[in-house]
Design a protein around this motif. Sequence first.
Motif, PDB file in Angstrom:
ATOM      1  N   LYS A 257       5.638  -3.147 -10.899  1.00 18.53           N
ATOM      2  CA  LYS A 257       5.156  -2.071 -10.062  1.00 18.53           C
ATOM      3  C   LYS A 257       6.285  -1.295  -9.623  1.00 18.53           C
ATOM      4  CE  LYS A 257       0.960  -4.687  -8.680  1.00 18.53           C
ATOM      5  NZ  LYS A 257       0.066  -4.943  -7.385  1.00 18.53           N
ATOM      6  N   LEU A 258       7.550  -1.831  -9.709  1.00 18.27           N
ATOM      7  CA  LEU A 258       8.526  -0.850  -9.323  1.00 18.27           C
ATOM      8  C   LEU A 258       9.086  -0.041 -10.674  1.00 18.27           C
ATOM      9  CD1 LEU A 258      10.747  -3.672  -7.447  1.00 18.27           C
ATOM     10  CD2 LEU A 258       8.650  -2.316  -6.610  1.00 18.27           C
ATOM     11  N   ARG A 259       8.975  -0.383 -11.681  1.00 20.08           N
ATOM     12  CA  ARG A 259       9.221   0.195 -12.659  1.00 20.08           C
ATOM     13  C   ARG A 259       8.804   1.762 -13.114  1.00 20.08           C
ATOM     14  NH1 ARG A 259      12.187  -2.547 -16.280  1.00 20.08           N
ATOM     15  NH2 ARG A 259      11.124  -4.464 -15.798  1.00 20.08           N
ATOM     16  N   LEU A 260       7.588   2.197 -12.797  1.00 22.52           N
ATOM     17  CA  LEU A 260       7.099   3.386 -12.932  1.00 22.52           C
ATOM     18  C   LEU A 260       7.818   4.641 -12.293  1.00 22.52           C
ATOM     19  CD1 LEU A 260       3.342   2.756 -13.160  1.00 22.52           C
ATOM     20  CD2 LEU A 260       4.828   3.434 -15.244  1.00 22.52           C
ATOM     21  N   ARG A 261       8.509   3.888 -10.998  1.00 23.57           N
ATOM     22  CA  ARG A 261       9.030   5.082 -10.290  1.00 23.57           C
ATOM     23  C   ARG A 261      10.554   4.664 -10.115  1.00 23.57           C
ATOM     24  NH1 ARG A 261       3.911   5.206  -7.752  1.00 23.57           N
ATOM     25  NH2 ARG A 261       3.322   7.191  -7.122  1.00 23.57           N
ATOM     26  N   GLU A 262      11.070   3.682 -11.004  1.00 27.75           N
ATOM     27  CA  GLU A 262      12.431   3.204 -10.973  1.00 27.75           C
ATOM     28  C   GLU A 262      12.900   2.998  -9.918  1.00 27.75           C
ATOM     29  OE1 GLU A 262      14.345   5.205 -14.842  1.00 27.75           O
ATOM     30  OE2 GLU A 262      14.010   6.512 -13.422  1.00 27.75           O
ATOM     31  N   LEU A 263      12.036   2.174  -9.076  1.00 29.79           N
ATOM     32  CA  LEU A 263      12.625   1.675  -7.519  1.00 29.79           C
ATOM     33  C   LEU A 263      13.707   0.498  -7.605  1.00 29.79           C
ATOM     34  CD1 LEU A 263       8.787   1.582  -6.101  1.00 29.79           C
ATOM     35  CD2 LEU A 263      10.515   3.584  -6.026  1.00 29.79           C
ATOM     36  N   THR A 264      14.474   0.625  -6.439  1.00 30.22           N
ATOM     37  CA  THR A 264      15.368  -0.392  -6.364  1.00 30.22           C
ATOM     38  C   THR A 264      15.049  -1.379  -5.296  1.00 30.22           C
ATOM     39  OG1 THR A 264      17.085   0.899  -7.499  1.00 30.22           O
ATOM     40  CG2 THR A 264      17.835  -0.966  -5.880  1.00 30.22           C
ATOM     41  N   LEU A 265      15.186  -2.533  -5.530  1.00 27.63           N
ATOM     42  CA  LEU A 265      14.948  -3.731  -4.439  1.00 27.63           C
ATOM     43  C   LEU A 265      16.312  -4.111  -3.899  1.00 27.63           C
ATOM     44  CD1 LEU A 265      12.854  -5.356  -2.802  1.00 27.63           C
ATOM     45  CD2 LEU A 265      12.961  -6.960  -4.590  1.00 27.63           C
TER      46      LEU A 265
ATOM     47  N   PRO B 222       0.831  -1.167  -0.114  1.00 24.43           N
ATOM     48  CA  PRO B 222      -0.089   0.070   0.132  1.00 24.43           C
ATOM     49  C   PRO B 222       0.759   1.175   0.029  1.00 24.43           C
ATOM     50  CG  PRO B 222      -0.903  -1.465   1.766  1.00 24.43           C
ATOM     51  CD  PRO B 222       0.728  -2.087   1.106  1.00 24.43           C
ATOM     52  N   PHE B 223       2.159   1.077   0.254  1.00 23.60           N
ATOM     53  CA  PHE B 223       3.056   2.201   0.373  1.00 23.60           C
ATOM     54  C   PHE B 223       3.817   2.685  -0.626  1.00 23.60           C
ATOM     55  CE2 PHE B 223       3.102   0.403   5.148  1.00 23.60           C
ATOM     56  CZ  PHE B 223       2.033   1.120   5.366  1.00 23.60           C
ATOM     57  N   LEU B 224       3.564   1.828  -1.972  1.00 23.97           N
ATOM     58  CA  LEU B 224       4.567   1.949  -2.891  1.00 23.97           C
ATOM     59  C   LEU B 224       4.195   3.254  -3.722  1.00 23.97           C
ATOM     60  CD1 LEU B 224       4.944  -1.666  -4.565  1.00 23.97           C
ATOM     61  CD2 LEU B 224       6.493  -0.255  -2.891  1.00 23.97           C
ATOM     62  N   PRO B 225       2.922   3.668  -3.648  1.00 23.72           N
ATOM     63  CA  PRO B 225       2.557   4.830  -4.367  1.00 23.72           C
ATOM     64  C   PRO B 225       3.025   6.223  -3.770  1.00 23.72           C
ATOM     65  CG  PRO B 225       0.836   3.336  -4.303  1.00 23.72           C
ATOM     66  CD  PRO B 225       1.801   2.941  -3.296  1.00 23.72           C
ATOM     67  N   LEU B 226       3.478   6.042  -2.580  1.00 26.64           N
ATOM     68  CA  LEU B 226       4.008   7.078  -1.568  1.00 26.64           C
ATOM     69  C   LEU B 226       5.770   7.420  -2.027  1.00 26.64           C
ATOM     70  CD1 LEU B 226       2.072   6.745   1.666  1.00 26.64           C
ATOM     71  CD2 LEU B 226       1.305   8.041  -0.408  1.00 26.64           C
ATOM     72  N   MET B 227       6.102   6.291  -2.576  1.00 29.46           N
ATOM     73  CA  MET B 227       7.841   6.375  -2.801  1.00 29.46           C
ATOM     74  C   MET B 227       7.871   7.416  -3.830  1.00 29.46           C
ATOM     75  SD  MET B 227       8.667   2.561  -2.236  1.00 29.46           S
ATOM     76  CE  MET B 227      10.457   2.864  -1.759  1.00 29.46           C
ATOM     77  N   ARG B 228       9.253   8.036  -3.775  1.00 31.25           N
ATOM     78  CA  ARG B 228       9.828   9.025  -4.710  1.00 31.25           C
ATOM     79  C   ARG B 228      10.419   8.369  -5.905  1.00 31.25           C
ATOM     80  NH1 ARG B 228      11.065  14.286  -2.571  1.00 31.25           N
ATOM     81  NH2 ARG B 228      12.683  14.286  -4.060  1.00 31.25           N
ATOM     82  N   GLN B 229      10.562   9.147  -6.902  1.00 33.11           N
ATOM     83  CA  GLN B 229      11.188   8.444  -8.108  1.00 33.11           C
ATOM     84  C   GLN B 229      12.627   8.069  -7.634  1.00 33.11           C
ATOM     85  OE1 GLN B 229       9.432   8.392 -11.020  1.00 33.11           O
ATOM     86  NE2 GLN B 229      10.901   7.598 -12.131  1.00 33.11           N
ATOM     87  N   GLY B 230      13.069   6.755  -8.018  1.00 35.18           N
ATOM     88  CA  GLY B 230      14.339   6.364  -7.719  1.00 35.18           C
ATOM     89  C   GLY B 230      14.485   5.898  -6.316  1.00 35.18           C
TER      90      GLY B 230
END
Length: 211
Positions: free
Chosen positions: A143-151, A116-124
């Motif tokens: 789901k990580l790609r739009l904000r270029e999130l790193t896991l 539920p918190f993924l939409p609150l994350m900043r780009q990158g």
Amino acid sequence: VWPLPQTVSPLAASALVLAQTGYNCATRAPLRAGNCAVIVGDGLVGHFVAQMMLLRGAGVIMVGRHDERLGLFAETERSRRVNMKVQEPVEALRQLAPSGIHVLVDAVGTLSAIQPFLPLMRQGAHIISAGFHGLDSLLNIQKLRLRELTLHSPSGWNQHRMDQTLALLANGRINPEALITHQFAAEKIVDAWRLILERKEGVLGVVLKWT
């Protein structure tokens, strides 16, 4: 084998491996002073990650379900807590972190807890999966790609991380003893294990005393 510095008690050292887990998680993502780190989970790993993140200068929000565990994470200008049982967590984080989340840590082991918190994350931004034994571990990488999130998926320990964690203990930078809520003589191991399994409020760190 690690010889203990005189400033580290055996009680504090009993948490060294778990404290190292906090160090491992907290050093994964790049952070600047004031960046927002959200820790989902108020267990021992969550607390150690939170302590380490604060040392790095982050603003830290701990999200959990247990009043007494959350109460061990003192609120300051840079530290806040959210009880999911009494607060709507997404809205609470939106208010506490209006500029978005830089680092999101799963210290529970259930990825649905952080979804539920993924939409609150900043780009990158960065996600750190610290929970080890959860059954819900599937993550849609798209789901990580739009904000270029790193896991990040830290695991285990090594000598460098143990040495660094022990140095922080010796210098009083982290405080494991504050998280140890119960101590039992070794012959009371059944009682200790029962206490852990019953998951009663107020139980966090449980230590067996061998002497």
